[in-house]
Scaffold this motif. Structure first.
Motif, short mmCIF file in Angstrom:
data_model
loop_
_atom_site.label_atom_id
_atom_site.label_comp_id
_atom_site.label_asym_id
_atom_site.label_seq_id
_atom_site.Cartn_x
_atom_site.Cartn_y
_atom_site.Cartn_z
N LEU A 14 0.83 -1.21 0.00
CA LEU A 14 0.00 0.00 0.00
C LEU A 14 0.87 1.25 0.00
N SER A 28 -11.62 -0.15 -5.62
CA SER A 28 -10.34 0.40 -5.16
C SER A 28 -10.07 1.79 -5.73
N ILE A 46 -7.79 4.88 1.27
CA ILE A 46 -7.39 4.07 2.42
C ILE A 46 -6.37 4.86 3.23
N GLU A 105 -10.66 -4.47 -4.36
CA GLU A 105 -10.32 -4.74 -5.75
C GLU A 105 -11.31 -5.72 -6.37
N ARG A 157 -7.88 -4.73 1.23
CA ARG A 157 -7.55 -4.20 -0.09
C ARG A 157 -8.02 -5.14 -1.20
N ASN A 209 -3.54 5.59 0.48
CA ASN A 209 -3.53 4.91 -0.81
C ASN A 209 -4.84 5.19 -1.53
N TRP A 210 -4.73 5.58 -2.79
CA TRP A 210 -5.91 5.82 -3.63
C TRP A 210 -5.47 5.70 -5.08
N THR A 238 -11.75 4.54 -3.62
CA THR A 238 -11.64 4.37 -2.17
C THR A 238 -10.31 4.92 -1.66
#
Length: 505
Positions: free
Chosen positions: A57, A316, A321, A311, A307, A369-370, A319
């Motif tokens: 990530l 994902s 995170i 997916e 994650r 994370n994006w 989203t």
């Protein structure tokens, strides 16, 4: 034929209308580990414990190297995360077991009686991040540890903005990862576990070097595994509308408990070690180092599964995170912080980690994370804190935040120019009473306020991240400026136990 063409054009128009094409608001998954140290993840240099999911990530997202919890222990950090207030203004400023109710520290009695379970509640009208998101069309869920109000109060997750809750209401009950019950929304759910009170020793005639002597501490229903099922189910059930999942995992907080199949990998990696006998109210374990490493490894696996679920559902790319920790690593209960160098590059151990406002107690790992939105493999040295997360998410979804002490760092997340904080502020009435301020490269700390001491230490973090060289005498102007901030940002707590006499309370 003309009529058929006309109908086809009308259908095309409505299928492409602005209402239909309006993008769904981004989902938000906020993962809060419990007592995970800055140096206990691979992306911050950990060499023994393996964290491939978090490292992945980080590699496809962004690491924040100057991110702080708002407090060095559980409950206040969680309060400030959800309210956007720092510890000079927040309602909850320490861990308060609300002892006037009775024998709250009797684990068995509290497990049987919800009147004894849980911590001091927030006021019922407290504005929270969850309430804001709920009002703006989000399905909101918390899985994990609450710690902000007892079960029979108005300060439970389902009355503080969450549509769904599964986990521990009470931090004390979380001192057992095979507990007798969990809470789902407002219902107490019994588990298939025998009640074993934390601090219970192995049998008096048992051999402490024999792994079978510890068998009673591993039962059927492992709380983190049940929580993982509920977290994944929440994502699945809400995949067609914007959702906010606050995943407040109890890992790797003590006690040292994890299903035995996860330990073997680290037994081989670490080798022989001394057993831990369970002092200070925690459970004994045959392999304390291997168990602790396995708990962080399992946390990492669960983050990887979250994650993968996003997916699998095609979510994902819509989203955000966020992964972080509520405070620095612990110093007790069988955890060998020196072996794992848990607070690297900061100072390890009691007095500098959990419970203290030095870097090891409040500087925490943080990644965002994006896919497609955040440049992969990047890092930011922007100085931020838990109370920035509420205004950041408000900006993300396009709503005006309430009055907070935070400052949105969405620009830093997206790789744009970011306005900096003038300072970050902490006060902590427990562990003898403490204050701290981060102002650029400078970090000021006060200790022993409850003993009447008013002495300001000053550290230059750019050259002294371990806070070993107090340079206050050489920098009186900086000290004076920071002491003015300390005076201005402190307000008297409404709760007597959190008042600090040395600050004029």
């Amino acid at each position: 034929m003309k009529k058929l063409l006309y109908l086809s054009l009308v259908a095309l128009y409505f299928s492409c209308s602005p209402a239909e094409k309006e993008p769904q608001k981004p989902n938000i998954v906020l993962i809060l580990a419990d007592d995970l140290g800055y140096g206990e993840v691979g992306f911050n240099g950990q060499k023994i414990i393996e964290t491939p999911a978090m490292d992945a990530l980080a590699a496809s997202g962004k690491v924040f190297t100057n991110h702080y919890s708002a407090a060095p222990v559980c409950a206040p950090a969680r309060c400030m995360l959800l309210t956007g207030l720092h510890s000079g203004h927040a309602y909850v400023r320490g861990n308060d077991e609300w002892r006037e109710r009775g024998e709250v520290w009797d684990y068995a009695k509290a497990a049987a009686d919800p009147n004894l379970e849980g911590q001091r509640p927030l006021p019922s009208d407290t504005e929270t991040l969850a309430k804001i998101l709920q009002r703006n069309g989000y399905k909101t869920g918390i899985v994990g540890k609450w710690g902000l109000g007892a079960p029979l109060t108005e300060s439970i997750p389902t009355k503080m903005g969450f549509d769904y809750f599964y986990g521990y209401n009470c931090q004390r009950q979380a001192h057992n990862l095979y507990p007798p019950h969990m809470w789902e929304n407002e219902t107490k759910i019994p588990l298939d576990n025998e009640l074993i009170v934390p601090g219970t020793k192995i049998d008096s005639l048992a051999d402490p070097n024999d792994p079978t002597s510890y068998a009673k501490y591993e039962q059927k229903d492992y709380a983190p595994a049940l929580m993982q099922e509920k977290a994944l189910a929440f994502i699945e059930e809400n995949k067609d509308e914007p959702f906010f999942l606050y995943y407040a995992s109890p890992l790797p907080h003590l006690p040292l408990q994890v299903p035995s199949e996860y330990i073997e990998k680290y037994r081989k990696k670490i080798g022989e070690e001394e057993y831990y006998d369970g002092k200070r109210g925690y459970f004994p374990t045959r392999y304390p180092k291997a168990t602790y490493a396995a708990m962080i490894d399992l946390l990492d696996q669960q983050i990887g599964e979250v994650r993968a679920k996003l997916e699998e559902l095609g979510l994902s790319e819509n989203t955000l995170i966020i992964v972080t920790s509520d405070n620095g690593p612990t110093y007790t209960g069988g955890v060998d912080f020196d072996y794992f160098n848990s607070s690297q590059p900061f100072t390890n151990g009691y007095g500098h980690t959990k419970g203290f406002v030095y870097e090891g107690g409040i500087r925490v790992p943080m990644l965002v994370n994006w896919p497609g939105k955040i440049e992969a493999g990047t890092s930011s040295d922007h100085i931020s804190a838990f109370y920035d997360i509420l205004p950041t998410i408000c900006e993300l979804i396009g709503v005006e935040p309430p009055k907070t002490d935070g400052k949105s760092f969405l620009s830093a997340i997206m790789g744009k120019e970011q306005e900096e904080h003038d300072f970050l502020y902490w006060e902590f009435p427990e562990y003898d009473g403490q204050q701290a301020v981060r102002m650029g490269k400078w970090k000021a700390v006060r200790q022993h306020l409850n003993k009447g001491e008013i002495k300001t230490e000053l550290y230059d973090l750019s050259v002294d991240p371990q806070e070993q060289n107090d340079v206050a005498e050489a920098n009186p102007e900086i000290v004076s400026q920071i002491e003015e901030i300390m005076k201005r940002e402190h307000t008297k707590s409404e709760i007597e136990r959190w008042q600090i006499g040395a600050l004029g309370d």
